[in-house]
Design an enzyme around this catalytic site. Structure first.
Site, PDB file in Angstrom:
ATOM      1  N   HIS A  31       0.463  -1.040   0.003  1.00 32.09           N
ATOM      2  CA  HIS A  31       0.022  -0.664   0.055  1.00 32.09           C
ATOM      3  C   HIS A  31       1.063   1.342   0.096  1.00 32.09           C
ATOM      4  CE1 HIS A  31      -2.649   3.060   1.556  1.00 32.09           C
ATOM      5  NE2 HIS A  31      -3.504   1.916   1.017  1.00 32.09           N
TER       6      HIS A  31
ATOM      7  N   ALA B 166      -9.815   7.664  -7.704  1.00 27.54           N
ATOM      8  CA  ALA B 166     -10.013   5.902  -8.267  1.00 27.54           C
ATOM      9  C   ALA B 166     -10.826   6.209  -8.934  1.00 27.54           C
ATOM     10  CB  ALA B 166     -11.116   5.837  -6.928  1.00 27.54           C
TER      11      ALA B 166
END
Lengths: 351, 351
Positions: free
Chosen positions: B123, B183
């Site tokens: 991440h 996103a």
């Protein structure tokens, strides 16, 4: 072409020759006439009628009036090891963008990646034409173009941004590359024009705004398009403008000349292309095998109601291309009439 | 933080030091502990709470259990003149992505453009952290990451794709770069969790699907997210996977390990970054002046009802950052409690 049956189907090779012949009659240099024939017919084969031979009559007007230069001196200058700038000299965008992508691939062979910006260019058709060219040679291809203003900024009511499309294509072992080619607006203006002219139905209110900048569901009231997903499509369109218009030295969307009406005006828009050499990272056979495995995992998804199969980006267009190569390029009545006018005028029989 | 008042505000420098101190206690090497402090607090400053210090407790668990390597040997290999591959050695994604972007900028100084892929990573927080780093040095920065599966493919019902975000930042003369960071799903899962937990209101049916893969308006029934604009967001997510997962040698989204729960499992995801050296194309002062003029033209748009001003991509976050730098980083009660647990455990007073 899903909404109505085509008026006629024409053999793609014969249609390509017809387009090139007409353009040669207008004074377009041989190489560009052939390229435009291939690019326009390829769009029709893939079902992107809005960017196919339906545009030929407009292109002819642009060439005749001087908005498109029929014999441009397209120069590619390598401004760094992996970065080139192409001056399209007001020629057809297709010729400049092919030159740019070929330069990007050449640079990527040396440097792993190559980028080119194009200035003083015109409408370049479908962005996928250039990325698929790269993917077929085992490059990952990126192509962007800015276009004239049709889209409101997020929160604004005036058409200032273009539909500024984005294409990326990725090599596969299938008969087509994975191919994204998307406008950064929710839909293209052509789709709304079609709804207004053919069905007259209401459109979803996130597609477009009226002359006052308010969302509208009436396709006849549409004055400008809305960006895809609000701030996301707006952000993408601004980035495309920055890369295609501002970095290249071309115009940004608000200043780009029209494709229609002002036929003597060059559009002076810009493109941005990048090629990434897969072989710099790994054996292209291994890469394509990795892609295959990935594609299999996507295809293994259960499907939503009414869906037979999860399709890859570019797969619907590849299926249409296969069908149309076999059965002929489907032309609407309006497009057929438009080509008929050109056939009469230049004494070139329509195939 | 628009929906509820923060529980407490904390001085950003003190918060950054606290984060770094805790991570050093866990065994994270000094350089990475400092970097993670800066990256997490920067996200909170910009209002991206979901990627801020709220993640610290999870990161600590990952480091302790071995999913994140606290002392990785992050190696950058220049595989071509303008193309590098970074092996993150299961270290924190932030450290690997900064290394990759710095390599891309170094290569771009020579070649005009530089690209790096990262494998064996974890991440990396907000994608904008890396693109703004590039833009502040007069590069146009691009950063992408794939992440684990939360999103259905278009036409499918199984979560196979990540929210696979895209960031691009462009230098300006303003106090912040134009910054897209989005996103490729309609919304992030965190937004739906928030609606389910706080308001319980219905969600639009294009946001998500239930366990059967059908669109749902009940935030408590959500099993997977839907891609932005259907085929467009799906296509973008696939391209991000191809560049971040498949080209780098990392895992593609369907195979990526979780951030939560399996704390001893490395995620093995990948990133893709590119830097374009503006100075290869033109004097950066001229470029920023061109951007200024463009920004003025967007800002001149009349605004929609209820909108004061057309904002640039990244401008809402820049405004929040300015406010939060002045007033302190706003923390929710849950995040404050989470940091309190770490403060007790590592005997580091929470500022």
């Amino acid at each position: 072409m899903t909404e109505c049956e085509p008026f006629r189907r024409i053999d793609p090779d014969a249609l390509e020759s017809f387009v090139a012949d007409v353009l040669r009659e207008v004074g377009v240099v041989d190489e560009h006439a052939s390229l435009l024939g291939r690019a326009l017919v390829r769009a029709d084969l893939r079902g992107i009628d809005s960017h196919g031979v339906a545009r030929l009559e407009t292109y002819v007007r642009k060439f005749e009036a001087g908005g498109f230069n029929p014999d441009p001196d397209i120069g590619a200058e390598r401004i760094a090891l992996a970065f080139a700038r192409v001056d399209a000299d007001d020629g057809p965008g297709q010729a400049a963008a092919v030159r740019a992508m070929d330069a990007a691939m050449d640079m990527a062979r040396d440097a792993g990646v190559g980028t080119a910006v194009v200035e003083n260019s015109n409408h370049f058709g479908t962005a996928a034409f250039y990325t698929q060219r790269a993917a077929e040679a085992d490059f990952i291809g990126v192509s962007l173009t800015n276009v004239g203003p049709d889209v409101v900024p997020y929160g604004g009511t005036e058409a200032l941004l273009g539909t500024n499309p984005i294409s990326v294509a990725v090599p596969t072992n299938r008969e087509f590359p994975i191919t994204l080619d998307m406008a950064t607006s929710v839909v293209a203006m052509g789709k709304i024009d079609h709804v207004a002219a053919v069905t007259g139905e209401e459109i979803p209110d996130h597609w477009a705004v009226d002359a006052d900048g308010n969302p509208t569901t009436d396709p006849r009231e549409v004055a400008a398009l809305r960006p895809l997903g609000g701030p996301k499509g707006y952000g993408l369109a601004v980035i495309v403008d920055a890369l295609c218009g501002l970095l290249s030295g071309a115009r940004a969307s608000p200043e780009i000349g029209p494709l229609y009406d002002e036929y003597d005006e060059p559009m002076r828009l810009g493109h941005f292309v990048t090629a990434i050499d897969v072989s710099a990272a790994m054996d292209p056979d291994d890469f394509r095998a990795r892609i295959d495995e990935y594609v299999d995992s996507l295809k293994a998804s259960p499907t939503a109601d009414g869906v037979d199969e999860v399709l890859l980006p570019g797969e619907p267009e590849a299926r249409r291309r296969r069908e149309n190569e076999r059965r002929g390029v489907p032309l609407s009545e309006g497009t057929h009439e438009s080509l008929g006018r050109l056939a009469d005028r230049y004494d070139r029989p329509l195939p």
